[in-house]
Motif scaffolding. Structure first.
Motif, PDB file in Angstrom:
ATOM      1  N   PRO A 102       7.254   6.928  -5.604  1.00 40.57           N
ATOM      2  CA  PRO A 102       7.985   6.460  -7.362  1.00 40.57           C
ATOM      3  C   PRO A 102       8.889   5.132  -6.990  1.00 40.57           C
ATOM      4  O   PRO A 102       9.172   4.369  -6.742  1.00 40.57           O
ATOM      5  CB  PRO A 102       9.371   7.317  -7.427  1.00 40.57           C
ATOM      6  CG  PRO A 102       8.691   8.784  -6.724  1.00 40.57           C
ATOM      7  CD  PRO A 102       8.130   8.014  -5.541  1.00 40.57           C
ATOM      8  N   TYR A 103       8.525   4.338  -8.634  1.00 36.22           N
ATOM      9  CA  TYR A 103       8.981   3.215  -8.081  1.00 36.22           C
ATOM     10  C   TYR A 103      10.273   2.825  -7.914  1.00 36.22           C
ATOM     11  O   TYR A 103      10.600   1.697  -7.013  1.00 36.22           O
ATOM     12  CB  TYR A 103       8.602   2.392 -10.137  1.00 36.22           C
ATOM     13  CG  TYR A 103       9.085   1.062 -10.169  1.00 36.22           C
ATOM     14  CD1 TYR A 103       8.799  -0.056  -9.554  1.00 36.22           C
ATOM     15  CD2 TYR A 103      10.745   0.678 -10.918  1.00 36.22           C
ATOM     16  CE1 TYR A 103       9.359  -1.390  -9.597  1.00 36.22           C
ATOM     17  CE2 TYR A 103      10.843  -1.000 -10.642  1.00 36.22           C
ATOM     18  CZ  TYR A 103      10.114  -2.101 -10.755  1.00 36.22           C
ATOM     19  OH  TYR A 103      10.448  -2.508 -10.561  1.00 36.22           O
TER      20      TYR A 103
ATOM     21  N   LEU B 275      10.717   0.398  -4.136  1.00 39.88           N
ATOM     22  CA  LEU B 275      11.264  -0.853  -3.696  1.00 39.88           C
ATOM     23  C   LEU B 275      12.695  -0.461  -3.051  1.00 39.88           C
ATOM     24  O   LEU B 275      12.775  -1.795  -1.816  1.00 39.88           O
ATOM     25  CB  LEU B 275      12.345  -1.341  -5.551  1.00 39.88           C
ATOM     26  CG  LEU B 275      11.591  -1.614  -6.497  1.00 39.88           C
ATOM     27  CD1 LEU B 275      12.503  -1.636  -7.605  1.00 39.88           C
ATOM     28  CD2 LEU B 275      10.641  -3.322  -6.334  1.00 39.88           C
ATOM     29  N   ASP B 276      13.072   0.611  -3.175  1.00 40.64           N
ATOM     30  CA  ASP B 276      13.504   1.308  -1.789  1.00 40.64           C
ATOM     31  C   ASP B 276      12.958   0.722  -0.282  1.00 40.64           C
ATOM     32  O   ASP B 276      13.546   0.081   0.951  1.00 40.64           O
ATOM     33  CB  ASP B 276      14.745   1.887  -1.436  1.00 40.64           C
ATOM     34  CG  ASP B 276      15.816   2.262  -2.955  1.00 40.64           C
ATOM     35  OD1 ASP B 276      16.318   0.614  -3.279  1.00 40.64           O
ATOM     36  OD2 ASP B 276      16.086   2.870  -2.710  1.00 40.64           O
TER      37      ASP B 276
ATOM     38  N   TRP C 139       0.577  -1.259   0.045  1.00 42.84           N
ATOM     39  CA  TRP C 139       0.459   0.782  -0.286  1.00 42.84           C
ATOM     40  C   TRP C 139       0.928   1.280   0.298  1.00 42.84           C
ATOM     41  O   TRP C 139       0.185   2.060  -0.876  1.00 42.84           O
ATOM     42  CB  TRP C 139      -0.913  -0.363   1.226  1.00 42.84           C
ATOM     43  CG  TRP C 139      -2.449  -0.627   1.322  1.00 42.84           C
ATOM     44  CD1 TRP C 139      -2.340  -1.899   1.325  1.00 42.84           C
ATOM     45  CD2 TRP C 139      -3.545  -0.490   0.320  1.00 42.84           C
ATOM     46  NE1 TRP C 139      -3.262  -2.451   0.832  1.00 42.84           N
ATOM     47  CE2 TRP C 139      -3.930  -1.717   0.653  1.00 42.84           C
ATOM     48  CE3 TRP C 139      -3.970   0.784  -0.162  1.00 42.84           C
ATOM     49  CZ2 TRP C 139      -5.433  -1.602  -0.261  1.00 42.84           C
ATOM     50  CZ3 TRP C 139      -4.780   0.443  -0.970  1.00 42.84           C
ATOM     51  CH2 TRP C 139      -6.072  -0.084  -0.820  1.00 42.84           C
ATOM     52  N   GLU C 140       2.145   1.671   0.777  1.00 41.68           N
ATOM     53  CA  GLU C 140       2.925   1.880   0.963  1.00 41.68           C
ATOM     54  C   GLU C 140       3.348   2.202  -0.938  1.00 41.68           C
ATOM     55  O   GLU C 140       3.702   3.327  -1.068  1.00 41.68           O
ATOM     56  CB  GLU C 140       3.523   2.744   1.898  1.00 41.68           C
ATOM     57  CG  GLU C 140       2.869   2.874   3.261  1.00 41.68           C
ATOM     58  CD  GLU C 140       4.100   2.248   4.116  1.00 41.68           C
ATOM     59  OE1 GLU C 140       5.068   1.971   3.975  1.00 41.68           O
ATOM     60  OE2 GLU C 140       3.818   3.091   5.710  1.00 41.68           O
ATOM     61  N   SER C 141       3.844   1.683  -1.420  1.00 40.15           N
ATOM     62  CA  SER C 141       4.707   1.636  -2.665  1.00 40.15           C
ATOM     63  C   SER C 141       3.210   2.507  -3.565  1.00 40.15           C
ATOM     64  O   SER C 141       4.378   3.062  -4.311  1.00 40.15           O
ATOM     65  CB  SER C 141       4.128   0.375  -3.141  1.00 40.15           C
ATOM     66  OG  SER C 141       3.395   0.074  -4.005  1.00 40.15           O
ATOM     67  N   LEU C 142       2.281   2.485  -3.407  1.00 41.11           N
ATOM     68  CA  LEU C 142       1.367   3.672  -4.287  1.00 41.11           C
ATOM     69  C   LEU C 142       1.943   4.746  -4.607  1.00 41.11           C
ATOM     70  O   LEU C 142       1.311   5.452  -5.502  1.00 41.11           O
ATOM     71  CB  LEU C 142       0.102   2.675  -4.134  1.00 41.11           C
ATOM     72  CG  LEU C 142      -0.560   1.543  -4.406  1.00 41.11           C
ATOM     73  CD1 LEU C 142      -2.048   1.452  -3.736  1.00 41.11           C
ATOM     74  CD2 LEU C 142      -0.051   1.237  -5.355  1.00 41.11           C
TER      75      LEU C 142
END
Length: 271
Positions: A232-233, A237-238, A226-229
């Motif tokens: 930035p890509y 990932l980090d 959810w936080e990835s949304l």
């Protein structure tokens, strides 16, 4: 095992909260069927409290969100009464923040079970669930523009589930088009369609299967995805890599502890 009455939290007016340590699943039921389970300020405040209670309860690893009655899962905001916004427009609140487990930083997986109508603010619940299933007679639509209202907040969340094109079609068609269960499955709004009588049992089985996994692993997974949304890509990932470093040792330790518990249990005597 505790009785049904012992498992139901009776401190709410508009929802029901049940917790059963046996399967590590909590169930929240929207309980205003006479108002098509529309939310008012009381329900919003009670949902905040329910999410916080579930979040703090280590005996709960997953949640089922469902609604009472047959006609509707949720009809959005109850327009028969004032919600009670502050006088200043700059201080107005988005009810979705109260209804959302993610706004409450509650990362335990949520399985949402939809029956009947889901419209307007009902998408707040669907948008923020992790697994969404529906019954075969469920319908989804957004009534805002048909009543002269801008459809903005709910579609923003919906776009992250089903993409721009389908979101715009739902938002702009208003009351003139209802998304049936089969279409909802096709566009990815739900992941499964079941018979009406199977909706609640199926949602519970899904939640119980998730709850049986190590909580550190499932909650870390929910939080990372959810936080990835909002990132930035590469940044996502980090951040996800950090969560694997933090969560993997905890999840493996949970598995080992459960294995030790099973080994410590006496084997049943077999004749």
């Amino acid at each position: 095992m505790s009785s049904e009455a012992d498992r139901v939290d009776t401190a709410f007016e508009t929802i029901l909260l049940e917790r059963d340590p046996a399967d590590r699943v909590a169930t929240i039921t929207l309980n205003r069927p006479e108002r098509l389970n529309a939310f008012d300020r009381t329900m919003c405040e009670e949902m905040v409290r329910a999410w916080q209670l579930v979040k703090a309860d280590d005996s709960v690893n997953a949640v089922v969100l469902r609604a009472a009655g047959d006609r509707a899962f949720n009809a959005g905001l109850d327009i028969t009464k004032p919600y009670g916004q502050p006088d200043s427009v700059w201080h107005h609140e988005d009810p979705g923040e109260a209804l959302s487990p993610k706004w409450q930083k509650m990362w335990k997986p949520v399985v949402c079970a939809v029956q009947g109508m889901c419209t307007a603010g009902g998408f707040y619940f669907v948008n923020e669930a992790d697994v969404v299933i529906c019954s075969s007679e469920a319908t989804f639509f957004d009534s805002h523009v048909s009543t002269g209202l801008v459809s903005a907040l709910e579609p923003i969340g919906l776009r992250r589930r089903i993409g721009l094109g389908e979101t715009l079609r739902i938002a702009l068609m208003g009351n003139d088009e209802r998304v049936c269960a089969e279409t909802a499955l096709r566009i990815g709004l739900v992941s499964e369609v079941v018979a009406p009588e199977q909706l609640w049992p199926r949602a519970h089985r899904l939640a119980a299967a998730i709850a049986a996994k190590p909580a550190a692993a499932t909650q870390g997974t929910v939080k990372a995805i959810w936080e990835s949304l909002d990132r930035p890509y590469r940044a996502a990932l980090d951040q996800g890599l950090i969560y694997t470093r933090l969560g993997n040792p905890l999840g493996k330790a949970e598995l080992a502890a459960h294995a030790d518990e099973r080994r410590a249990r006496p084997e049943p005597w077999i004749r």
